[in-house]
Design an enzyme around this catalytic site. Structure first.
Site, PDB file in Angstrom:
ATOM      1  N   ARG A  80     -19.209  31.165 -24.284  1.00 10.73           N
ATOM      2  CA  ARG A  80     -19.531  32.476 -23.898  1.00 10.73           C
ATOM      3  C   ARG A  80     -18.377  33.490 -24.119  1.00 10.73           C
ATOM      4  NH1 ARG A  80     -19.288  33.257 -19.310  1.00 10.73           N
ATOM      5  NH2 ARG A  80     -18.512  31.214 -18.357  1.00 10.73           N
ATOM      6  N   TYR A 208     -24.594  30.694 -29.449  1.00  6.46           N
ATOM      7  CA  TYR A 208     -24.328  29.835 -28.325  1.00  6.46           C
ATOM      8  C   TYR A 208     -25.046  29.978 -26.891  1.00  6.46           C
ATOM      9  CZ  TYR A 208     -21.603  27.799 -24.583  1.00  6.46           C
ATOM     10  OH  TYR A 208     -21.279  26.911 -23.386  1.00  6.46           O
ATOM     11  N   LYS A 217     -27.986  32.634 -18.243  1.00 10.89           N
ATOM     12  CA  LYS A 217     -26.981  33.568 -17.442  1.00 10.89           C
ATOM     13  C   LYS A 217     -27.549  34.969 -17.605  1.00 10.89           C
ATOM     14  CE  LYS A 217     -24.768  30.262 -16.149  1.00 10.89           C
ATOM     15  NZ  LYS A 217     -23.779  29.289 -16.800  1.00 10.89           N
ATOM     16  N   HIS A 237     -24.906  31.500  -9.209  1.00  8.13           N
ATOM     17  CA  HIS A 237     -24.129  30.389 -10.062  1.00  8.13           C
ATOM     18  C   HIS A 237     -23.995  29.061  -9.133  1.00  8.13           C
ATOM     19  CE1 HIS A 237     -21.198  29.173 -13.322  1.00  8.13           C
ATOM     20  NE2 HIS A 237     -22.201  28.699 -13.755  1.00  8.13           N
ATOM     21  N   SER A 259     -17.649  28.011 -14.191  1.00  5.88           N
ATOM     22  CA  SER A 259     -18.144  26.987 -15.305  1.00  5.88           C
ATOM     23  C   SER A 259     -17.068  25.910 -15.528  1.00  5.88           C
ATOM     24  CB  SER A 259     -18.055  28.165 -16.714  1.00  5.88           C
ATOM     25  OG  SER A 259     -19.017  29.120 -16.293  1.00  5.88           O
ATOM     26  N   CYS A 261     -16.602  23.361 -13.651  1.00  6.70           N
ATOM     27  CA  CYS A 261     -16.056  22.884 -12.663  1.00  6.70           C
ATOM     28  C   CYS A 261     -16.679  21.988 -11.608  1.00  6.70           C
ATOM     29  CB  CYS A 261     -15.487  24.137 -11.791  1.00  6.70           C
ATOM     30  SG  CYS A 261     -14.092  24.891 -12.572  1.00  6.70           S
ATOM     31  N   ASP A 286     -27.009  24.535 -12.199  1.00  9.09           N
ATOM     32  CA  ASP A 286     -26.199  25.630 -12.457  1.00  9.09           C
ATOM     33  C   ASP A 286     -26.855  26.938 -11.936  1.00  9.09           C
ATOM     34  OD1 ASP A 286     -24.350  26.450 -14.422  1.00  9.09           O
ATOM     35  OD2 ASP A 286     -25.954  27.569 -15.522  1.00  9.09           O
ATOM     36  N   ARG A 375     -21.782  20.369 -25.571  1.00  6.15           N
ATOM     37  CA  ARG A 375     -22.873  20.476 -24.622  1.00  6.15           C
ATOM     38  C   ARG A 375     -23.970  19.588 -24.834  1.00  6.15           C
ATOM     39  NH1 ARG A 375     -22.238  23.972 -19.702  1.00  6.15           N
ATOM     40  NH2 ARG A 375     -20.218  24.802 -20.103  1.00  6.15           N
TER      41      ARG A 375
HETATM   42  P1  GTP Z   1     -21.264  24.715 -16.456  1.00  9.28           P
HETATM   43  O1  GTP Z   1     -22.281  23.968 -17.106  1.00  9.28           O
HETATM   44  O2  GTP Z   1     -20.310  25.264 -17.535  1.00  9.28           O
HETATM   45  O3  GTP Z   1     -21.616  25.823 -15.559  1.00  9.28           O
HETATM   46  O4  GTP Z   1     -20.137  23.620 -15.656  1.00  9.28           O
HETATM   47  P2  GTP Z   1     -20.388  22.826 -14.353  1.00  9.28           P
HETATM   48  O5  GTP Z   1     -19.931  23.482 -13.213  1.00  9.28           O
HETATM   49  O6  GTP Z   1     -21.950  22.385 -14.288  1.00  9.28           O
HETATM   50  O7  GTP Z   1     -19.401  21.417 -14.662  1.00  9.28           O
HETATM   51  P3  GTP Z   1     -19.436  20.032 -14.884  1.00  9.28           P
HETATM   52  O8  GTP Z   1     -20.283  19.106 -13.887  1.00  9.28           O
HETATM   53  O9  GTP Z   1     -20.206  19.574 -16.476  1.00  9.28           O
HETATM   54  O10 GTP Z   1     -17.924  19.568 -14.956  1.00  9.28           O
HETATM   55  C1  GTP Z   1     -17.214  19.953 -15.962  1.00  9.28           C
HETATM   56  C2  GTP Z   1     -15.892  19.082 -16.247  1.00  9.28           C
HETATM   57  O11 GTP Z   1     -15.249  18.725 -15.094  1.00  9.28           O
HETATM   58  C3  GTP Z   1     -16.215  17.656 -16.920  1.00  9.28           C
HETATM   59  O12 GTP Z   1     -15.376  17.312 -17.808  1.00  9.28           O
HETATM   60  C4  GTP Z   1     -16.231  16.707 -15.772  1.00  9.28           C
HETATM   61  O13 GTP Z   1     -16.088  15.430 -16.004  1.00  9.28           O
HETATM   62  C5  GTP Z   1     -15.158  17.372 -14.752  1.00  9.28           C
HETATM   63  N1  GTP Z   1     -15.401  17.232 -13.314  1.00  9.28           N
HETATM   64  C6  GTP Z   1     -16.850  17.032 -12.577  1.00  9.28           C
HETATM   65  N2  GTP Z   1     -16.570  16.769 -11.549  1.00  9.28           N
HETATM   66  C7  GTP Z   1     -15.311  16.470 -11.233  1.00  9.28           C
HETATM   67  C8  GTP Z   1     -14.634  15.929 -10.072  1.00  9.28           C
HETATM   68  O14 GTP Z   1     -14.896  15.681  -8.869  1.00  9.28           O
HETATM   69  N3  GTP Z   1     -13.299  15.799 -10.355  1.00  9.28           N
HETATM   70  C9  GTP Z   1     -12.774  15.777 -11.504  1.00  9.28           C
HETATM   71  N4  GTP Z   1     -11.419  15.681 -11.573  1.00  9.28           N
HETATM   72  N5  GTP Z   1     -13.299  16.317 -12.618  1.00  9.28           N
HETATM   73  C10 GTP Z   1     -14.669  16.609 -12.452  1.00  9.28           C
HETATM   74  C1  SPV Z   2     -21.336  28.269 -17.972  1.00  9.52           C
HETATM   75  O1  SPV Z   2     -20.559  28.645 -18.926  1.00  9.52           O
HETATM   76  O2  SPV Z   2     -21.312  28.378 -16.884  1.00  9.52           O
HETATM   77  C2  SPV Z   2     -22.658  27.348 -18.514  1.00  9.52           C
HETATM   78  C3  SPV Z   2     -22.867  27.196 -19.824  1.00  9.52           C
HETATM   79  O3  SPV Z   2     -23.326  27.088 -17.525  1.00  9.52           O
HETATM   80  S1  SPV Z   2     -23.561  28.690 -20.624  1.00  9.52           S
HETATM   81  O4  SPV Z   2     -25.121  28.557 -20.611  1.00  9.52           O
HETATM   82  O5  SPV Z   2     -22.894  28.888 -21.905  1.00  9.52           O
HETATM   83  O6  SPV Z   2     -23.254  29.845 -19.373  1.00  9.52           O
HETATM   84 MN    MN Z   3     -22.999  27.654 -15.706  1.00  9.13          MN
END
Ligand code: GTP
Ligand code: SPV
Ligand code: MN
Length: 590
Positions: A80, A208, A217, A237, A259, A261, A286, A375
């Site tokens: 983004r 993207y 979003k 979010h 994002s 996290c 999400d 992704r």
């Molecule tokens: P967006 O799609 O960007 O909104 O992200 P999201 O909040 O859904 O994050 P996602 O669950 O995809 O995790 C992002 C990264 O953090 C990945 O590389 C995970 O492996 C890592 N991760 C997720 N949960 C944990 C956790 O509890 N501990 C740690 N250390 N890493 C984590």
């Molecule tokens: C984020 O960045 O929080 C995502 C991926 O979930 S996007 O669709 O690019 O916003």
């Molecule tokens: Mn997101």
């Protein structure tokens, strides 16, 4: 396959309002052809076949990854672009200090020049879509026009798209207009513009995810948050997850983390073997649309129908559900590949990348093999833990809201807000280290209130007031928590194992909601008594637990001072109640 009845009732005739808008965009952009998406499986296969033929997609090893494809984006178009994302309201103050702002007329003029003739030699795709279950009164529709077949494939997975959505639009007579072109994929000619007062989005120059899948979003957060304020609900979010405890009681949580996290991972959490009897059900990963219900509770729907998830880190240990889910019917973007065409990414326990995410021979000197923001796009139906209530028209009732960020220090593993009003301050105080999900430096701590800094379509001052107003209408408001899975020790290692083990913290929250456990009051909120956290089977020393739950008064005084300075930027729009909560916390810290 189209039936005779379909041919008598072609899509463009369903909604004159949509048709006339499409006509005006066709005039402006000059496409070679116009294609209206039906939303069928056959259509998806057809578009996939076309992209394969044009070598825009690569077929992955069908023995190991049946019906999986790889898309490589332009190397300068992988995340983004917050610095190029604008909220265009008539009054600058309505967008607030949290957004880039441009005058709507000026923005339209600028975008018209970019869009003029931009689809010559291209197909213009019309994607009618519904955010939320088709039968839900809480859902909202839109139409995205795009010249990217890759965007079409993603939208067909991520939203309820096609004829049924267009039929709903025709009935309601209202839809969000989203115009998108990949343009020249030139970062110098790239803008993501939002016109909340017109329910319109204009996006140019990127293919993207969040820049281009306009239902996500742009619509479901930026435009929807604006609508939600006027209509008395919240667009957030947040993931939505159902937890069934060993007593058989199910509670739903909605959790806002910035994002990359941990939302997708928490939404698909696998209970650790040492916590028998728990079950986890995913509603969304999400975005949550939260509505006060007639019963005084807050109800949530997930506007999406698929996941656009972070690939790196996904493996059988961290999240077997997610790992299994993306082994078929999945569209991968910017991962590496092995010699036998299997997708590969950092965090996999086996396999060797031969081509990096740009399709070059893999050379570790050039960085990771898969892009850190690579992704997967996959239908929610592929999720083994998909909740049977995810499609309920009225949503699911929320017992607790959770805010969390990536903080190497300061924020403890978990704390509880004293009440809704304090919880709004806790949400507003969210800060987190930046990630690869957005262009820019990674690992810098920034303020990200409610994990909405990049996504709130209006002034944060008004947004916090709206949160307070929504809370005041709830006879049975959810409890509010703050978590931090990312606290580090002196050597930089994570103090908390994370992933499935996070259930231990959520279990404490549910016990709090049921009134079965106490808590220790602290200056910042309520902390668990260490003996109330179920840590059976977890190798975590008392020292680590102590560090995880510790609050350093000096660091917190500094944190609160920074927060006061930050909130001060919102001037008169900052709710007095929030300042009062801040002063209370400040007083408790001294
Ligand atoms: P967006 O799609 O960007 O909104 O992200 P999201 O909040 O859904 O994050 P996602 O669950 O995809 O995790 C992002 C990264 O953090 C990945 O590389 C995970 O492996 C890592 N991760 C997720 N949960 C944990 C956790 O509890 N501990 C740690 N250390 N890493 C984590
Ligand atoms: C984020 O960045 O929080 C995502 C991926 O979930 S996007 O669709 O690019 O916003
Ligand atoms: Mn997101």
């Amino acid at each position: 396959m189209a039936t005779a009845a379909d041919r008598l009732r072609p899509l463009p005739q369903l909604s004159p309002a949509v048709s006339s808008w499409v006509d005006s965009v066709r005039e402006l952009t000059q496409p070679r052809a116009v294609y209206w998406c039906e939303g069928t499986e056959a259509e998806m296969r057809e578009i996939t076949a076309q992209l394969l033929e044009q070598a825009q997609l690569t077929k992955l090893n069908p023995a190991h990854f049946p019906d999986c494809y790889l898309y490589r984006s332009a190397p300068n178009d992988v995340a983004r672009v917050e610095h190029l994302t604008y909220i265009c309201t008539r009054a600058r103050e309505d967008a607030g200090p949290n957004n880039h702002w441009m005058d709507p007329q000026q923005a339209h003029t600028r975008m018209r020049e970019l869009f003029r003739g931009c689809m010559r030699e291209r197909t213009l795709y019309v994607i009618p879509y519904c955010m939320g279950p088709l039968a839900s009164p809480l859902s909202r529709c839109g139409v995205e026009i795009t010249d990217s077949a890759y965007v079409v494939l993603n939208m067909l997975i991520m939203t309820r798209a096609g004829r049924a959505a267009l039929e709903r639009i025709a009935r309601e007579g209202r839809f969000v207009r989203g115009l998108h072109s990949v343009g020249e994929l030139d970062p110098e000619r790239r803008f993501i513009m939002h016109f909340p007062e017109e329910l319109a989005i204009e996006s140019y120059g990127s293919g993207y995810g969040g820049n281009a899948l306009l239902g996500k979003k742009c619509h479901a957060l930026r435009i929807a948050s604006w609508q939600a304020r006027r209509e008395g609900w919240l667009a957030e979010h947040m993931l939505i997850v159902g937890l069934q405890n060993p007593r058989g009681e199910t509670h739903y949580l909605a959790c806002a983390f910035p994002s990359a996290c941990g939302k997708t991972n928490l939404a698909m959490l696998i209970p650790p073997a040492s916590l028998p009897g728990w079950r986890v059900f995913t509603v969304g990963d999400d975005i949550a649309w939260l509505h006060p219900g007639a019963d005084g509770r807050l109800w949530a729907i997930n506007p999406e129908s698929g996941y656009f998830g972070v690939v790196p880190g996904t493996n059988p240990q961290t999240n077997r559900n997610a790992y299994e889910m993306i082994r078929r019917d999945t569209l991968f973007t910017n991962v590496a590949v092995t010699a036998d065409d299997q997708p590969w990414w950092e965090g996999l326990p086996s396999g060797t990348p031969v081509l990096d995410w740009q399709g070059r021979p893999y050379d570790p000197a050039r960085g990771p093999a898969a892009h850190p923001n690579s992704r997967f796009t996959v239908s929610a139906r592929r999720n083994p833990s998909y909740s049977v209530h995810a499609e309920d028209p009225s949503g699911v009732p929320i017992s607790a809201l959770v805010f969390g960020g990536r903080r190497r220090e300061v924020a403890p593993l978990v704390y509880e807000a004293r009440d809704w009003q304090h919880g709004v301050l806790v949400g507003a105080s969210l800060a987190s280290e930046t990630t690869a999900a957005a262009v820019g430096q990674v690992g810098v701590t920034r303020r990200d209130p409610m994990a909405m800094q990049p996504f709130c379509g209006y002034n944060f001052g008004d947004y916090w007031q709206h949160w307070l107003d929504v809370g005041a209408r709830l006879a049975r408001p959810p409890r509010i928590y703050h978590v931090n899975w990312f606290r580090r020790d002196a050597d930089g290692g994570y103090l908390w194992p994370g992933y499935g083990e996070n259930l231990r913290v959520l279990a404490w929250m549910l016990e709090r909601c049921a009134g079965r456990v106490g808590a220790q009051e602290s200056a910042i909120g309520n902390l668990p008594h260490p003996h109330d956290l179920d840590l059976r089977g977890l190798d975590l020393g008392p020292q680590s637990l102590g560090a995880l739950l510790s609050i350093d008064p000096a660091l917190w005084r500094q944190e609160i001072a920074e927060l006061r300075a930050y909130l001060g930027r919102y001037g008169e729009r900052l709710p007095a109640a929030l300042l009062a909560e801040l002063s209370t916390t400040e007083a408790r810290l001294t």
